[in-house]
Design a protein around this motif. Structure first.
Motif, PDB file in Angstrom:
ATOM      1  N   PHE A  33       0.844  -1.191   0.000  1.00  0.00           N
ATOM      2  CA  PHE A  33       0.000   0.000   0.000  1.00  0.00           C
ATOM      3  C   PHE A  33       0.879   1.241   0.000  1.00  0.00           C
ATOM      4  N   ARG A  34       0.414   2.270  -0.697  1.00  0.00           N
ATOM      5  CA  ARG A  34       1.151   3.531  -0.788  1.00  0.00           C
ATOM      6  C   ARG A  34       0.428   4.607   0.010  1.00  0.00           C
ATOM      7  N   LEU A  35       1.182   5.466   0.674  1.00  0.00           N
ATOM      8  CA  LEU A  35       0.609   6.520   1.502  1.00  0.00           C
ATOM      9  C   LEU A  35      -0.200   7.507   0.662  1.00  0.00           C
ATOM     10  N   ILE A  36      -1.430   7.759   1.107  1.00  0.00           N
ATOM     11  CA  ILE A  36      -2.304   8.705   0.417  1.00  0.00           C
ATOM     12  C   ILE A  36      -2.444  10.001   1.202  1.00  0.00           C
ATOM     13  N   SER A  37      -2.677   9.879   2.516  1.00  0.00           N
ATOM     14  CA  SER A  37      -2.937  11.066   3.309  1.00  0.00           C
ATOM     15  C   SER A  37      -2.548  10.835   4.766  1.00  0.00           C
ATOM     16  N   VAL A  38      -2.229  11.938   5.444  1.00  0.00           N
ATOM     17  CA  VAL A  38      -1.827  11.891   6.850  1.00  0.00           C
ATOM     18  C   VAL A  38      -2.680  12.869   7.646  1.00  0.00           C
ATOM     19  N   PHE A  39      -3.104  12.447   8.831  1.00  0.00           N
ATOM     20  CA  PHE A  39      -3.889  13.289   9.724  1.00  0.00           C
ATOM     21  C   PHE A  39      -3.251  13.265  11.109  1.00  0.00           C
ATOM     22  N   SER A  40      -3.348  14.375  11.826  1.00  0.00           N
ATOM     23  CA  SER A  40      -2.787  14.428  13.169  1.00  0.00           C
ATOM     24  C   SER A  40      -3.654  13.643  14.144  1.00  0.00           C
ATOM     25  N   ALA A  41      -3.158  13.449  15.357  1.00  0.00           N
ATOM     26  CA  ALA A  41      -3.831  12.607  16.346  1.00  0.00           C
ATOM     27  C   ALA A  41      -5.219  13.132  16.715  1.00  0.00           C
ATOM     28  N   ASN A  42      -5.427  14.436  16.626  1.00  0.00           N
ATOM     29  CA  ASN A  42      -6.728  14.999  16.992  1.00  0.00           C
ATOM     30  C   ASN A  42      -7.682  15.113  15.801  1.00  0.00           C
ATOM     31  N   GLN A  43      -7.341  14.475  14.691  1.00  0.00           N
ATOM     32  CA  GLN A  43      -8.187  14.527  13.492  1.00  0.00           C
ATOM     33  C   GLN A  43      -8.760  13.154  13.149  1.00  0.00           C
ATOM     34  N   GLU A  44      -9.096  12.393  14.168  1.00  0.00           N
ATOM     35  CA  GLU A  44      -9.614  11.043  13.917  1.00  0.00           C
ATOM     36  C   GLU A  44     -10.882  11.081  13.074  1.00  0.00           C
ATOM     37  N   THR A  45     -11.789  12.017  13.368  1.00  0.00           N
ATOM     38  CA  THR A  45     -13.041  12.106  12.605  1.00  0.00           C
ATOM     39  C   THR A  45     -12.771  12.365  11.131  1.00  0.00           C
ATOM     40  N   PHE A  71      -2.953   9.565  12.266  1.00  0.00           N
ATOM     41  CA  PHE A  71      -3.700   8.590  11.486  1.00  0.00           C
ATOM     42  C   PHE A  71      -3.215   8.731  10.043  1.00  0.00           C
ATOM     43  N   SER A  72      -3.120   7.631   9.335  1.00  0.00           N
ATOM     44  CA  SER A  72      -2.718   7.713   7.940  1.00  0.00           C
ATOM     45  C   SER A  72      -3.569   6.764   7.100  1.00  0.00           C
ATOM     46  N   VAL A  73      -3.776   7.160   5.855  1.00  0.00           N
ATOM     47  CA  VAL A  73      -4.581   6.371   4.920  1.00  0.00           C
ATOM     48  C   VAL A  73      -3.684   5.896   3.789  1.00  0.00           C
ATOM     49  N   TRP A  74      -3.758   4.602   3.487  1.00  0.00           N
ATOM     50  CA  TRP A  74      -2.890   3.978   2.492  1.00  0.00           C
ATOM     51  C   TRP A  74      -3.746   3.274   1.441  1.00  0.00           C
ATOM     52  N   GLY A  75      -3.383   3.414   0.179  1.00  0.00           N
ATOM     53  CA  GLY A  75      -4.101   2.776  -0.918  1.00  0.00           C
ATOM     54  C   GLY A  75      -3.292   1.652  -1.533  1.00  0.00           C
ATOM     55  N   LYS A  76      -3.967   0.584  -1.925  1.00  0.00           N
ATOM     56  CA  LYS A  76      -3.284  -0.587  -2.463  1.00  0.00           C
ATOM     57  C   LYS A  76      -2.580  -0.249  -3.773  1.00  0.00           C
ATOM     58  N   ILE A  77      -1.373  -0.768  -3.911  1.00  0.00           N
ATOM     59  CA  ILE A  77      -0.585  -0.548  -5.120  1.00  0.00           C
ATOM     60  C   ILE A  77       0.393  -1.704  -5.278  1.00  0.00           C
ATOM     61  N   GLU A 161       4.543  14.855  -3.147  1.00  0.00           N
ATOM     62  CA  GLU A 161       3.461  13.940  -3.497  1.00  0.00           C
ATOM     63  C   GLU A 161       2.178  14.396  -2.815  1.00  0.00           C
ATOM     64  N   GLU A 162       1.091  13.699  -3.121  1.00  0.00           N
ATOM     65  CA  GLU A 162      -0.216  14.148  -2.648  1.00  0.00           C
ATOM     66  C   GLU A 162      -0.287  14.222  -1.128  1.00  0.00           C
ATOM     67  N   HIS A 163       0.312  13.260  -0.442  1.00  0.00           N
ATOM     68  CA  HIS A 163       0.228  13.294   1.022  1.00  0.00           C
ATOM     69  C   HIS A 163       1.009  14.470   1.597  1.00  0.00           C
TER      70      HIS A 163
END
Length: 218
Positions: A33-45, A71-77, A161-163
């Motif tokens: 999986f490749r990193l798409i986006s990153v959020f800080s600890a207080n951005q769970e929602t 928190f981080s979001v990863w997309g399959k690649i 990159e996008e993230h």
């Protein structure tokens, strides 16, 4: 749809075959999986909302990774796909240009309203939160100052990159709101991007609207 902890996965930096940079790759049960986006600890929602939109509405196979400080979001690649993303690379350029224009606008507005010292403090504070994310060509506050001084529409932009762009806009909004006392600095951004070609400007606005960033910058 997967929500995982850091102990559940392996993350390694893989050398990009066509660029002088490494790319973080997450491995889980034989899949990459490749990193798409990153959020800080207080951005769970926000992180969960972004992840659900990708999986439920866009049909993408993504992982939401819960870590101590983010928190981080990863997309399959497939790793071999890294060498065939020239189109994606060209599409990231107008996004990077627009993000730099917003950065420059916030900096110079701060300078006009509060003076050069406050603007430099903003730079220093922003740089501190960006450093852990390994932005190419952005290692020091001096590098950030150079980016602010150069017209992004004339010449090369950093190979972010996008993230990186998502992280930049998130942190710039958070810190800027503290300096200005409100979020009005992030409104009416289409007026700030008038020097960009119309098609690229609309591409950026659409990209914003497809993520939680659209609730910040509009």
């Amino acid at each position: 749809m997967l929500i995982l902890k850091r102990k559940d996965v392996d993350i390694a930096n893989v050398q990009h075959p066509k660029r002088e940079q490494t790319v973080p790759i997450l491995n889980y049960q034989g899949q990459t999986f490749r990193l798409i986006s990153v959020f800080s600890a207080n951005q769970e929602t926000e992180a969960r909302g972004f992840w659900r939109d990708l999986t439920d509405n866009q049909g993408k196979f993504c992982i939401l990774l819960e870590e101590t400080e983010r928190f981080s979001v990863w997309g399959k690649i497939r790793v071999e796909q890294l060498g065939s993303d020239d189109d994606a690379s060209s599409q990231i350029v107008p996004l990077t240009q627009a993000c730099i224009i917003l950065l420059q606008t916030v900096y110079f507005d701060l300078e006009d309203l509060f003076g050069a010292r406050q603007a430099e403090r903003f730079n220093t504070e922003l740089m501190k939160v960006l450093q852990p994310w390994n932005f190419p060509q952005l290692k020091t506050a001096q590098d950030l100052g150079t980016i602010i001084d150069v017209d992004p529409l004339e010449g090369n932009v950093p190979p972010w990159e996008e993230h990186h762009l998502i992280t930049l806009l998130q942190e710039m909004y958070r810190i800027g709101k503290a300096y200005f006392g409100n979020s009005s600095f992030a409104e009416g951004i289409d007026e700030l991007l008038v020097d960009m070609p119309s098609e690229e400007q609309q591409y950026f606005i659409k990209w914003l609207g497809q993520s939680p960033l659209g609730q910040m910058w509009h």
